[in-house]
Design a protein around this motif. Sequence first.
Motif, mmCIF file in Angstrom:
data_model
loop_
_atom_site.group_PDB
_atom_site.id
_atom_site.type_symbol
_atom_site.label_atom_id
_atom_site.label_comp_id
_atom_site.label_asym_id
_atom_site.label_seq_id
_atom_site.Cartn_x
_atom_site.Cartn_y
_atom_site.Cartn_z
ATOM 1 N N ALA A 85 35.204 -12.702 -21.168
ATOM 2 C CA ALA A 85 34.157 -12.690 -19.193
ATOM 3 C C ALA A 85 34.722 -12.633 -18.460
ATOM 4 O O ALA A 85 34.635 -11.442 -18.142
ATOM 5 C CB ALA A 85 32.898 -14.337 -19.587
ATOM 6 N N GLU A 86 36.340 -13.628 -18.246
ATOM 7 C CA GLU A 86 36.863 -13.195 -16.867
ATOM 8 C C GLU A 86 37.799 -11.826 -16.623
ATOM 9 O O GLU A 86 37.463 -11.300 -15.866
ATOM 10 C CB GLU A 86 38.059 -14.292 -17.315
ATOM 11 N N SER A 87 38.441 -11.710 -17.927
ATOM 12 C CA SER A 87 38.300 -10.180 -18.443
ATOM 13 C C SER A 87 37.512 -8.966 -17.681
ATOM 14 O O SER A 87 37.485 -7.978 -16.629
ATOM 15 C CB SER A 87 39.253 -10.104 -19.746
ATOM 16 N N LEU A 88 36.597 -9.011 -18.491
ATOM 17 C CA LEU A 88 35.252 -7.798 -17.953
ATOM 18 C C LEU A 88 34.615 -8.353 -16.733
ATOM 19 O O LEU A 88 34.795 -7.296 -16.080
ATOM 20 C CB LEU A 88 34.514 -8.061 -19.017
ATOM 21 N N GLU A 116 23.613 -11.525 -16.057
ATOM 22 C CA GLU A 116 22.499 -11.733 -17.918
ATOM 23 C C GLU A 116 24.269 -11.385 -18.898
ATOM 24 O O GLU A 116 24.547 -12.814 -19.189
ATOM 25 C CB GLU A 116 22.068 -10.917 -17.537
ATOM 26 N N ILE A 117 24.812 -10.691 -18.625
ATOM 27 C CA ILE A 117 25.779 -10.137 -20.051
ATOM 28 C C ILE A 117 27.038 -11.001 -19.167
ATOM 29 O O ILE A 117 27.254 -11.987 -20.347
ATOM 30 C CB ILE A 117 26.217 -9.011 -19.470
ATOM 31 N N LEU A 118 27.483 -11.356 -18.387
ATOM 32 C CA LEU A 118 28.219 -11.837 -18.241
ATOM 33 C C LEU A 118 28.204 -13.364 -18.457
ATOM 34 O O LEU A 118 29.294 -14.321 -18.801
ATOM 35 C CB LEU A 118 29.169 -12.108 -16.452
ATOM 36 N N GLY A 119 27.334 -13.879 -17.703
ATOM 37 C CA GLY A 119 26.585 -15.020 -18.584
ATOM 38 C C GLY A 119 26.579 -15.454 -20.006
ATOM 39 O O GLY A 119 26.900 -17.167 -20.553
ATOM 40 N N SER A 120 26.483 -14.397 -20.517
ATOM 41 C CA SER A 120 26.456 -14.123 -22.529
ATOM 42 C C SER A 120 27.620 -14.559 -23.243
ATOM 43 O O SER A 120 27.845 -15.506 -23.540
ATOM 44 C CB SER A 120 25.855 -13.611 -22.510
ATOM 45 N N LEU A 121 28.390 -14.020 -22.137
ATOM 46 C CA LEU A 121 30.274 -13.864 -22.370
ATOM 47 C C LEU A 121 30.983 -15.108 -22.235
ATOM 48 O O LEU A 121 31.457 -15.635 -22.860
ATOM 49 C CB LEU A 121 30.575 -12.521 -21.940
ATOM 50 N N TYR A 122 30.379 -15.535 -20.647
ATOM 51 C CA TYR A 122 31.050 -17.131 -20.796
ATOM 52 C C TYR A 122 30.588 -18.247 -21.671
ATOM 53 O O TYR A 122 31.411 -19.204 -22.022
ATOM 54 C CB TYR A 122 30.682 -17.661 -19.230
ATOM 55 N N VAL A 127 33.062 -21.265 -28.338
ATOM 56 C CA VAL A 127 33.473 -21.015 -29.230
ATOM 57 C C VAL A 127 35.160 -20.801 -30.100
ATOM 58 O O VAL A 127 35.491 -19.703 -29.391
ATOM 59 C CB VAL A 127 32.684 -19.503 -29.943
ATOM 60 N N THR A 128 34.854 -21.292 -30.684
ATOM 61 C CA THR A 128 36.749 -21.371 -31.009
ATOM 62 C C THR A 128 36.295 -19.270 -32.522
ATOM 63 O O THR A 128 35.721 -19.943 -33.306
ATOM 64 C CB THR A 128 37.354 -22.782 -32.112
#
Length: 133
Positions: A85-88, A116-122, A127-128
């Motif tokens: 998320a941070e990278s994107l 919305e996309i970044l929220g989902s990725l964060y 998740v491990t």
Amino acid sequence: PVTDGSRELHSLCAQLEFLLQFDLKEKRSFFGQRKDYWDFLCQGLAQCRQEHEGIHFVTSLDKLKTPVGRGRAFLRYCLVHRQLAESLQLCLLDPESLCEWYYARSPFLSPKRREEILGSLYELDGVTFHLAL
């Protein structure tokens, strides 16, 4: 933890790749090789003037010959290190760069969709992932 054998992992990676390639403008390198989302990510992270360990790691892998292969390896690296998320997000900061790489239908050009996309990725940071890199 999510491992290489997980069906959900393959679906997630396919969806991420689809999202990154959706409405991506066709660009070519100096030698005529088609550029892909890997090139977009490299440029976006370079513009932030941050040395990204994922980029360094992927470019050090001699077996990866195509931008798509490098992009896939980068996604896996970021999932394992909880940096996707941070990278994107860093790559999506510059609107001019986004317009240079993507056509108007890209969800990255819509502030609401991008959020919305970044929220989902964060959320994925919780998740491990135990994946072979």
